[in-house]
Design an enzyme around this catalytic site. Structure first.
Site, PDB file in Angstrom:
ATOM      1  N   GLU A  32       0.838  -1.202   0.000  1.00  0.00           N
ATOM      2  CA  GLU A  32       0.000   0.000   0.000  1.00  0.00           C
ATOM      3  C   GLU A  32       0.875   1.256   0.000  1.00  0.00           C
ATOM      4  O   GLU A  32       1.985   1.248   0.521  1.00  0.00           O
ATOM      5  CB  GLU A  32      -0.930  -0.002   1.222  1.00  0.00           C
ATOM      6  CG  GLU A  32      -1.930  -1.148   1.162  1.00  0.00           C
ATOM      7  CD  GLU A  32      -2.959  -1.150   2.274  1.00  0.00           C
ATOM      8  OE1 GLU A  32      -4.114  -1.510   1.995  1.00  0.00           O
ATOM      9  OE2 GLU A  32      -2.632  -0.805   3.435  1.00  0.00           O
TER      10      GLU A  32
ATOM     11  N   CYS B 228       3.628   8.498   0.768  1.00  0.00           N
ATOM     12  CA  CYS B 228       4.197   7.605   1.779  1.00  0.00           C
ATOM     13  C   CYS B 228       4.341   6.251   1.097  1.00  0.00           C
ATOM     14  O   CYS B 228       3.339   5.659   0.697  1.00  0.00           O
ATOM     15  CB  CYS B 228       3.250   7.535   2.980  1.00  0.00           C
ATOM     16  SG  CYS B 228       3.755   6.321   4.213  1.00  0.00           S
TER      17      CYS B 228
ATOM     18  N   CYS C  97       6.599  -6.752   7.231  1.00  0.00           N
ATOM     19  CA  CYS C  97       7.689  -6.197   8.044  1.00  0.00           C
ATOM     20  C   CYS C  97       8.060  -7.206   9.122  1.00  0.00           C
ATOM     21  O   CYS C  97       7.195  -7.883   9.671  1.00  0.00           O
ATOM     22  CB  CYS C  97       7.233  -4.888   8.694  1.00  0.00           C
ATOM     23  SG  CYS C  97       8.535  -4.040   9.628  1.00  0.00           S
TER      24      CYS C  97
ATOM     25  N   GLY D 225       6.989  -1.786   6.085  1.00  0.00           N
ATOM     26  CA  GLY D 225       8.381  -2.208   6.043  1.00  0.00           C
ATOM     27  C   GLY D 225       9.331  -1.299   6.792  1.00  0.00           C
ATOM     28  O   GLY D 225       8.986  -0.195   7.199  1.00  0.00           O
ATOM     29  N   GLU D 226      10.546  -1.815   6.993  1.00  0.00           N
ATOM     30  CA  GLU D 226      11.603  -1.065   7.676  1.00  0.00           C
ATOM     31  C   GLU D 226      12.656  -0.710   6.620  1.00  0.00           C
ATOM     32  O   GLU D 226      13.393  -1.583   6.151  1.00  0.00           O
ATOM     33  CB  GLU D 226      12.186  -1.943   8.796  1.00  0.00           C
ATOM     34  CG  GLU D 226      13.486  -1.460   9.406  1.00  0.00           C
ATOM     35  CD  GLU D 226      13.474   0.005   9.862  1.00  0.00           C
ATOM     36  OE1 GLU D 226      12.517   0.447  10.514  1.00  0.00           O
ATOM     37  OE2 GLU D 226      14.453   0.711   9.523  1.00  0.00           O
TER      38      GLU D 226
ATOM     39  N   SER E 206      12.074   6.887   7.727  1.00  0.00           N
ATOM     40  CA  SER E 206      11.717   6.571   9.111  1.00  0.00           C
ATOM     41  C   SER E 206      12.229   5.181   9.487  1.00  0.00           C
ATOM     42  O   SER E 206      12.039   4.225   8.746  1.00  0.00           O
ATOM     43  CB  SER E 206      10.191   6.621   9.246  1.00  0.00           C
ATOM     44  OG  SER E 206       9.797   6.281  10.547  1.00  0.00           O
TER      45      SER E 206
ATOM     46  N   SER F 188      11.617   6.283  15.268  1.00  0.00           N
ATOM     47  CA  SER F 188      10.444   5.913  16.060  1.00  0.00           C
ATOM     48  C   SER F 188      10.909   5.593  17.466  1.00  0.00           C
ATOM     49  O   SER F 188      11.551   4.570  17.689  1.00  0.00           O
ATOM     50  CB  SER F 188       9.765   4.693  15.436  1.00  0.00           C
ATOM     51  OG  SER F 188       9.479   4.980  14.082  1.00  0.00           O
TER      52      SER F 188
ATOM     53  N   HIS G 217       8.917   6.364  20.806  1.00  0.00           N
ATOM     54  CA  HIS G 217       7.718   5.875  21.496  1.00  0.00           C
ATOM     55  C   HIS G 217       7.834   5.637  23.000  1.00  0.00           C
ATOM     56  O   HIS G 217       6.815   5.523  23.678  1.00  0.00           O
ATOM     57  CB  HIS G 217       7.127   4.630  20.820  1.00  0.00           C
ATOM     58  CG  HIS G 217       6.871   4.791  19.340  1.00  0.00           C
ATOM     59  ND1 HIS G 217       6.431   5.966  18.780  1.00  0.00           N
ATOM     60  CD2 HIS G 217       7.013   3.922  18.304  1.00  0.00           C
ATOM     61  CE1 HIS G 217       6.300   5.806  17.457  1.00  0.00           C
ATOM     62  NE2 HIS G 217       6.659   4.589  17.141  1.00  0.00           N
TER      63      HIS G 217
ATOM     64  N   ASN H 287      -2.838   5.463  16.308  1.00  0.00           N
ATOM     65  CA  ASN H 287      -3.981   5.094  15.468  1.00  0.00           C
ATOM     66  C   ASN H 287      -4.422   3.686  15.766  1.00  0.00           C
ATOM     67  O   ASN H 287      -3.622   2.823  16.143  1.00  0.00           O
ATOM     68  CB  ASN H 287      -3.584   5.182  13.988  1.00  0.00           C
ATOM     69  CG  ASN H 287      -3.371   6.607  13.552  1.00  0.00           C
ATOM     70  OD1 ASN H 287      -4.242   7.454  13.697  1.00  0.00           O
ATOM     71  ND2 ASN H 287      -2.182   6.881  13.034  1.00  0.00           N
TER      72      ASN H 287
HETATM   73  N1  SAH Z   1       9.616   0.871   9.986  1.00  0.00           N
HETATM   74  C1  SAH Z   1       9.717   2.292  10.027  1.00  0.00           C
HETATM   75  C2  SAH Z   1       8.729   3.019   9.136  1.00  0.00           C
HETATM   76  C3  SAH Z   1       7.305   2.546   9.079  1.00  0.00           C
HETATM   77  S1  SAH Z   1       6.185   3.023  10.335  1.00  0.00           S
HETATM   78  C4  SAH Z   1       9.612   2.773  11.460  1.00  0.00           C
HETATM   79  O1  SAH Z   1       9.376   1.970  12.343  1.00  0.00           O
HETATM   80  O2  SAH Z   1       9.853   3.948  11.711  1.00  0.00           O
HETATM   81  C5  SAH Z   1       6.007   4.767  10.286  1.00  0.00           C
HETATM   82  C6  SAH Z   1       5.694   5.349  11.667  1.00  0.00           C
HETATM   83  O3  SAH Z   1       4.373   4.973  12.101  1.00  0.00           O
HETATM   84  C7  SAH Z   1       6.649   4.855  12.747  1.00  0.00           C
HETATM   85  O4  SAH Z   1       7.017   5.909  13.596  1.00  0.00           O
HETATM   86  C8  SAH Z   1       5.774   3.863  13.502  1.00  0.00           C
HETATM   87  O5  SAH Z   1       6.260   3.606  14.787  1.00  0.00           O
HETATM   88  C9  SAH Z   1       4.449   4.576  13.464  1.00  0.00           C
HETATM   89  N2  SAH Z   1       3.299   3.742  13.805  1.00  0.00           N
HETATM   90  C10 SAH Z   1       3.143   2.418  13.651  1.00  0.00           C
HETATM   91  N3  SAH Z   1       1.943   2.016  14.102  1.00  0.00           N
HETATM   92  C11 SAH Z   1       1.319   3.120  14.542  1.00  0.00           C
HETATM   93  C12 SAH Z   1       0.044   3.375  15.111  1.00  0.00           C
HETATM   94  N4  SAH Z   1      -0.834   2.383  15.315  1.00  0.00           N
HETATM   95  N5  SAH Z   1      -0.263   4.652  15.432  1.00  0.00           N
HETATM   96  C13 SAH Z   1       0.600   5.656  15.214  1.00  0.00           C
HETATM   97  N6  SAH Z   1       1.834   5.484  14.685  1.00  0.00           N
HETATM   98  C14 SAH Z   1       2.184   4.229  14.357  1.00  0.00           C
END
Ligand code: SAH
Length: 339
Positions: free
Chosen positions: A90, A103, A110, A157-158, A189, A212, A214, A288
């Site tokens: 997607e 995006c 992943c 994906g990463e 990211s 990321s 968190h 989300n």
């Molecule tokens: N693998 C990479 C990029 C993909 S995710 C990464 O981990 O950064 C892109 C961003 O969305 C990341 O910061 C990820 O932690 C965040 N993300 C993933 N699930 C989410 C959710 N349910 N709500 C908000 N952000 C989320």
């Protein structure tokens, strides 16, 4: 072996022409056509008929196929693309006043296993090729009749788990005869693969690196993000210091706010302490809905969290929640379509 022309840099296309016994400059002509609207080799009118036939025998020139297109109330568009081997990915296109941002996905699925993210369910099927990343942009531009000016590598994906193809993708997309998107218009990211952050730093590209985070606590971060067991926060900070030293770029910190979990002032204070030697910006995303057990923080908690940073003069913003009505928001992109 069949060559995918969208996965080749301009230099690789020139070398490939030489290998086919052609003049290398043919590679430059073909590269230009790929990003100037040609849909088949037959469209490349300054290339001889004989070479066009040879190309169609030895090469593939295919875009991902739009399987589904959804438009959100806020105008965000999500594409489900079918790849040549049947995998689905997607991509999301968002329009802002300063241009159109895509995006893109860098892997089908992943392997990072973040507990809050839908892309982690089912693991990784495979890495995407550079051409499949380019193809997401070309197909979206064609389908929507617009030009993409910004790229975020934040889809499925990463990206740093597929660094070689990602670097090649950015080179092609950046080239002035490719998609001509400046490196400053890319944001990559990562969940924090430290050895790869250092390899990326060596490239000294003026892209934005988004991390990321968190949680500023190892135990809590490891619980949500298994990658933290291999690369704990201290190591992540060291890698980011190297990155900043080599590139001079400010780091972007992504922080998904989860109600009653990581949204306290103590979290903000500890994060600031952890990042005190770095120049950074905080991008807060109220989590989300993607997986069970994660509820987004309320507006008051989001504001209070942002205030902690602002009081210390650290830039902090909440990311707009685009496309959540069509499951196109962060963390909602999925490996398979289950609807
Ligand atoms: N693998 C990479 C990029 C993909 S995710 C990464 O981990 O950064 C892109 C961003 O969305 C990341 O910061 C990820 O932690 C965040 N993300 C993933 N699930 C989410 C959710 N349910 N709500 C908000 N952000 C989320």
């Amino acid at each position: 072996m069949i060559q995918d022309v969208y996965s080749m840099t301009r230099q690789e296309l020139c070398d490939y022409m030489a290998a086919l016994g052609e003049k290398p400059y043919r590679g430059r002509q073909i590269f230009k056509w790929l990003y100037a609207g040609a849909e088949t080799f037959e469209d490349m009118t300054n290339v001889s008929k004989a070479l066009r036939t040879k190309l169609s025998e030895h090469c593939r020139m295919e875009l991902p196929v739009v399987q589904k297109k959804q438009v959100s109330r806020d105008g965000t568009v999500k594409f489900a693309f079918l790849l040549s081997d049947g995998e689905m990915i997607e991509s999301v296109v968002m329009s802002y006043h300063h241009g159109n941002t895509i995006c893109i996905s860098t892997q089908a699925g992943c392997n990072m296993g973040c507990a809050f993210c839908a892309s982690a369910v089912g693991g990784k099927a495979r890495d995407l090729t550079a051409g499949e990343m380019i193809g997401q942009i070309l197909a979206a531009q064609k389908e929507l009749g617009l030009r993409i000016s910004n790229v975020v590598l934040m889809g499925m994906g990463e990206p740093l788990d597929n660094l070689r193809e990602v670097l090649k993708f950015m080179e092609i997309a950046n080239h002035e005869e490719g998609l001509h998107i400046g490196y400053r218009h890319f944001t990559l990211s990562t969940c924090g693969l430290c050895d790869k952050i250092i390899l990326l730093a060596e490239e000294r590209l003026p892209i934005t690196l988004s991390v990321s985070v968190h949680s500023p606590f190892d135990s809590e971060r490891s619980e949500m993000m298994p990658v933290n067991k291999k690369y704990p926060l201290k190591q992540l900070i060291s890698a980011l210091l190297v990155y900043q030293e080599k590139t001079g770029r400010r780091i972007s910190v992504e922080y998904a706010l989860i109600h009653g979990k990581n949204d306290t002032p103590a979290h903000a204070a500890t994060l600031m302490k952890l990042f005190s030697r770095l120049s950074y910006h905080v991008n807060v995303i109220p989590v989300n809905q993607a997986r069970e057990g994660f509820v987004k923080s309320g507006a008051n908690e989001v504001k209070a969290f942002l205030d902690c940073f602002e009081k210390q003069g650290i830039p902090a913003t909440a990311r707009r929640e685009l496309g959540s009505d069509i499951s196109a928001a962060c963390g909602q992109l999925r490996h398979e379509l289950r609807t």
